[in-house]
Design a protein around this motif. Structure first.
Motif, mmCIF file in Angstrom:
data_model
loop_
_atom_site.group_PDB
_atom_site.id
_atom_site.type_symbol
_atom_site.label_atom_id
_atom_site.label_comp_id
_atom_site.label_asym_id
_atom_site.label_seq_id
_atom_site.Cartn_x
_atom_site.Cartn_y
_atom_site.Cartn_z
ATOM 1 N N THR A 1 2.239 6.214 4.881
ATOM 2 C CA THR A 1 2.833 7.172 6.128
ATOM 3 C C THR A 1 4.152 7.486 5.431
ATOM 4 O OG1 THR A 1 3.652 5.278 6.725
ATOM 5 C CG2 THR A 1 1.566 5.857 7.796
ATOM 6 N N ASP A 2 4.451 8.713 6.146
ATOM 7 C CA ASP A 2 5.604 9.458 5.611
ATOM 8 C C ASP A 2 6.840 8.888 6.496
ATOM 9 O OD1 ASP A 2 7.333 11.392 4.523
ATOM 10 O OD2 ASP A 2 7.032 12.746 5.984
ATOM 11 N N ARG A 3 7.189 7.661 6.305
ATOM 12 C CA ARG A 3 8.203 7.016 6.940
ATOM 13 C C ARG A 3 9.489 6.846 5.927
ATOM 14 N NH1 ARG A 3 9.290 1.720 5.756
ATOM 15 N NH2 ARG A 3 7.853 0.434 5.155
ATOM 16 N N LYS A 4 10.373 6.334 6.693
ATOM 17 C CA LYS A 4 11.941 6.143 5.898
ATOM 18 C C LYS A 4 12.071 4.712 5.476
ATOM 19 C CE LYS A 4 14.442 9.609 8.859
ATOM 20 N NZ LYS A 4 15.491 9.668 9.931
ATOM 21 N N VAL A 5 12.455 4.577 4.185
ATOM 22 C CA VAL A 5 12.896 3.352 3.872
ATOM 23 C C VAL A 5 13.840 2.392 4.923
ATOM 24 C CG1 VAL A 5 14.096 2.081 1.945
ATOM 25 C CG2 VAL A 5 13.110 4.178 1.403
ATOM 26 N N LYS A 6 13.270 1.116 4.618
ATOM 27 C CA LYS A 6 13.813 0.160 5.757
ATOM 28 C C LYS A 6 14.275 -0.960 4.793
ATOM 29 C CE LYS A 6 10.224 -0.394 8.028
ATOM 30 N NZ LYS A 6 9.328 -0.943 9.011
ATOM 31 N N LYS A 7 14.813 -2.144 5.296
ATOM 32 C CA LYS A 7 15.497 -3.241 4.713
ATOM 33 C C LYS A 7 14.166 -4.076 4.377
ATOM 34 C CE LYS A 7 18.733 -6.942 4.617
ATOM 35 N NZ LYS A 7 19.617 -7.899 5.495
ATOM 36 N N ASN A 8 14.316 -4.783 3.145
ATOM 37 C CA ASN A 8 13.229 -5.483 2.711
ATOM 38 C C ASN A 8 12.044 -4.578 1.945
ATOM 39 O OD1 ASN A 8 14.492 -7.858 3.296
ATOM 40 N ND2 ASN A 8 13.442 -7.603 5.429
ATOM 41 N N ASP A 9 11.974 -3.125 2.142
ATOM 42 C CA ASP A 9 11.178 -2.430 1.296
ATOM 43 C C ASP A 9 11.415 -2.307 -0.090
ATOM 44 O OD1 ASP A 9 9.713 -1.592 3.697
ATOM 45 O OD2 ASP A 9 10.936 0.405 3.724
ATOM 46 N N HIS B 1 16.048 7.034 3.846
ATOM 47 C CA HIS B 1 15.562 8.261 3.199
ATOM 48 C C HIS B 1 14.059 8.246 2.955
ATOM 49 C CE1 HIS B 1 19.185 10.244 1.663
ATOM 50 N NE2 HIS B 1 19.674 9.041 1.733
ATOM 51 N N LYS B 2 13.420 9.346 2.761
ATOM 52 C CA LYS B 2 11.749 9.329 2.724
ATOM 53 C C LYS B 2 11.423 9.614 1.289
ATOM 54 C CE LYS B 2 10.923 11.134 7.402
ATOM 55 N NZ LYS B 2 10.369 12.169 8.393
ATOM 56 N N LYS B 3 10.056 9.338 0.899
ATOM 57 C CA LYS B 3 9.662 9.782 -0.258
ATOM 58 C C LYS B 3 9.698 11.020 -0.775
ATOM 59 C CE LYS B 3 5.139 9.640 -0.592
ATOM 60 N NZ LYS B 3 3.952 9.102 -0.496
ATOM 61 N N GLY B 4 10.300 11.490 -1.958
ATOM 62 C CA GLY B 4 10.330 12.623 -2.528
ATOM 63 C C GLY B 4 11.611 13.056 -2.476
ATOM 64 N N GLU B 5 12.644 12.606 -1.524
ATOM 65 C CA GLU B 5 14.029 13.203 -1.252
ATOM 66 C C GLU B 5 14.783 12.799 -2.618
ATOM 67 O OE1 GLU B 5 14.328 12.757 3.628
ATOM 68 O OE2 GLU B 5 15.737 11.545 1.960
ATOM 69 N N GLU B 6 15.737 13.634 -2.751
ATOM 70 C CA GLU B 6 16.697 13.560 -3.830
ATOM 71 C C GLU B 6 18.064 13.542 -3.174
ATOM 72 O OE1 GLU B 6 16.712 16.064 -7.382
ATOM 73 O OE2 GLU B 6 14.383 16.169 -7.241
ATOM 74 N N PHE B 7 18.929 12.619 -3.462
ATOM 75 C CA PHE B 7 20.186 12.406 -2.791
ATOM 76 C C PHE B 7 21.259 11.846 -3.677
ATOM 77 C CE2 PHE B 7 17.120 9.117 -1.704
ATOM 78 C CZ PHE B 7 17.847 8.124 -2.073
ATOM 79 N N ASP B 8 22.647 11.956 -3.005
ATOM 80 C CA ASP B 8 23.610 11.229 -3.945
ATOM 81 C C ASP B 8 23.925 9.854 -3.093
ATOM 82 O OD1 ASP B 8 23.806 13.084 -5.437
ATOM 83 O OD2 ASP B 8 25.692 14.072 -4.831
ATOM 84 N N VAL B 9 24.311 8.676 -3.980
ATOM 85 C CA VAL B 9 24.886 7.526 -3.715
ATOM 86 C C VAL B 9 26.205 7.326 -4.285
ATOM 87 C CG1 VAL B 9 24.588 5.023 -3.878
ATOM 88 C CG2 VAL B 9 22.493 6.446 -3.348
ATOM 89 N N ASN B 10 27.170 7.149 -3.183
ATOM 90 C CA ASN B 10 28.423 6.980 -3.598
ATOM 91 C C ASN B 10 28.709 5.489 -3.665
ATOM 92 O OD1 ASN B 10 29.603 9.905 -3.775
ATOM 93 N ND2 ASN B 10 28.385 9.921 -2.060
ATOM 94 N N VAL B 11 29.251 4.895 -4.868
ATOM 95 C CA VAL B 11 29.977 3.497 -4.589
ATOM 96 C C VAL B 11 31.069 3.460 -5.236
ATOM 97 C CG1 VAL B 11 27.398 2.402 -4.546
ATOM 98 C CG2 VAL B 11 28.507 3.161 -6.804
#
Length: 479
Positions: free
Chosen positions: A158-166, A209-219
């Motif tokens: 399914t087209d759902r977002k990432v959750k904890k433990n995924d 975020h969902k499958k196929g997305e591109e994004f930045d992670v700032n740490v």
């Protein structure tokens, strides 16, 4: 060739004078001539055909002396050391040629010998052993590990977002000040969200975020991270390919049956017994090593530096082999960890000195107890090697001669004698009350996946001394 004289000039150091008779040296000079003549040009003669006398006349009488000395040296010195009955443990040094010529050779040199050893107590050594205890939490943790090992992983359709433990399947590349850094890139990396495998803050920013997305992670890298990245801000370019979920089986009788037991209670009992056995073996091994440490500590001897240095060389070589088996060479390890050879040698020194003392003690015990090895024991040892390497015993014998096998067996017998005569007592309640809890270790800094993968190499640990393995049956108290 003969020993002219020998004298002790320092602790563990002897000076010997060696003589080579005229006839033997003359023969060596002739051998040197035959070996070197093809390289010498003499006018009027074809190369390699000039007589020895002509070469000596042209280049000097001693033209072949150096090569001749090299020819006679090994046998002459070896015979002299044997005649002097010296147990030499290092290469002779400070060679001084007193005479050399038609009358032969007279030379002096120094040798380092095995130290005189005063053996201390080796029977009846007392060591305390803690009682084996296994808590319910330990059994629970082992069960959880089994559940994880039996977990199944499936892709979220399914087209759902990432959750904890995924489990997020991602590509990533890290940048500091706009520049990519080493170890900061990975492709199709499976990251369990909430596992804490990446640096703080990274996994939290995947959530939503969902499958196929591109994004930045700032740490921000932790202060105790690698020096070149410590305390620096970083941006990771991330692409999310897939989302997966892990399904853990229920902890019940069915799970126990899948693992060969009728009920969950039976499985728990077996796990507890297994942990107890492992812990007892570790305790026995530690106690045995403490006994041998005490034997080494009781040795009185002035240990030559060369013995310790040779043991350090051996330990470093063993460590290099272990690194090689894991895909890293020793020089790369030094570079990767930012250390040097001198630091490694310093780290190994105390352990090497202790092992040298133990080896000397075991030699004394073998002699004092008149220990020996039977033909049957040697054959049994060859059979063990045969089974371990899947080779015929005759083949093993070609690689390991009996004279190489016997010293190890004798040393093992000496170790067994010491352990069998030790007194293992139960740890007292008073001592337990006095013990303070160990300081809590600071958690290690989290790393990016590529960095973490690269660093799955062993730290430079002190190698274990050559000591007795844990015995399966504990000796009863002898109090």
């Amino acid at each position: 060739m003969s020993l002219n004289s020998s004298k002790k000039i320092d602790e563990n150091t002897w000076e010997i004078e060696v003589g080579v008779d005229a006839e033997t040296f003359k023969d060596a000079v002739n051998k040197a001539y035959l070996k070197q003549r093809k390289k010498i040009n003499v006018p009027g003669f074809r190369k390699g055909k000039a007589p020895k006398a002509m070469i000596e006349k042209m280049y000097g009488t001693g033209v072949f002396y150096e090569d001749a000395l090299e020819i006679v040296y090994p046998d002459a010195v070896g015979a002299a050391i044997e005649e002097a009955k010296l147990d030499v443990i290092d290469t002779p040094y400070d060679l001084d040629v007193k005479e050399i010529g038609d009358n032969g050779v007279v030379m002096t040199l120094k040798v380092t010998v095995k130290p005189e050893v005063k053996l201390g107590k080796y029977k009846g050594i007392k060591v305390e052993k803690p009682a084996v205890k296994v808590g319910a939490d330990e059994v629970k943790n082992r069960l959880n590990q089994m559940l994880e090992q039996n977990a199944s992983v499936s892709t979220v359709e399914t087209d759902r977002k990432v959750k904890k433990n995924d489990i997020a399947v991602i590509d990533f590349e890290g940048f500091v000040d706009g520049k990519a850094f080493d170890g900061g890139k990975g492709e199709n990396h499976e990251l369990e969200i909430g596992s804490g495998h990446f640096i703080p803050g990274f996994e939290d920013q995947i959530i939503g975020h969902k499958k196929g997305e591109e994004f930045d992670v700032n740490v921000k890298f932790p202060e105790d991270y690698a020096e070149e990245l410590s305390n620096k801000d970083a941006v990771f370019k991330v692409k999310l390919h897939e989302i997966k979920v892990k399904s853990v089986p229920a902890l019940d009788d069915e799970f126990a049956k899948d693992n060969g037991f009728d009920t969950l209670d039976e499985l728990k009992k077996d796990i507890k017994k297994e942990i107890e056995t492992q812990r007892q073996q570790a305790i026995d091994s530690q106690a045995n090593n403490e006994v041998l440490d005490k034997v080494a500590e009781a040795v009185e001897a002035v240990i030559p530096d060369c013995m310790i240095e040779k043991k350090i060389d051996q330990d470093i070589q063993d460590f290099a082999y272990r690194l090689q088996a894991q895909g890293m060479d020793y020089k790369t390890y030094l570079k990767y960890t930012g250390t040097d050879e001198a630091s490694i040698r310093t780290m190994y020194k105390d352990q090497a000195e202790k092992q040298v003392k133990l080896d000397l003690a075991l030699e004394q015990i073998i002699e004092k107890e008149k220990l020996d090895v039977t033909d049957k024991e040697i054959e049994e040892e060859y059979k063990k090697y045969s089974e371990a390497y899947n080779m015929d015993v005759d083949q093993i014998k070609k690689f390991i001669p009996e004279e190489n096998l016997k010293p190890d067996l004798l040393q093992r017998k000496a170790v067994d004698l010491v352990i069998d005569n030790a007194v293992f007592t139960k740890e007292t309640a008073a001592k337990k009350a006095e013990e303070k809890p160990a300081a809590q270790k600071k958690p290690a800094a989290k790393k990016t996946a590529a960095k973490a993968d690269a660093e799955k190499k062993p730290a430079a640990k002190k190698p274990a001394a050559k000591k007795a393995p844990a015995k399966k049956t504990e000796k009863k108290d002898k109090e």
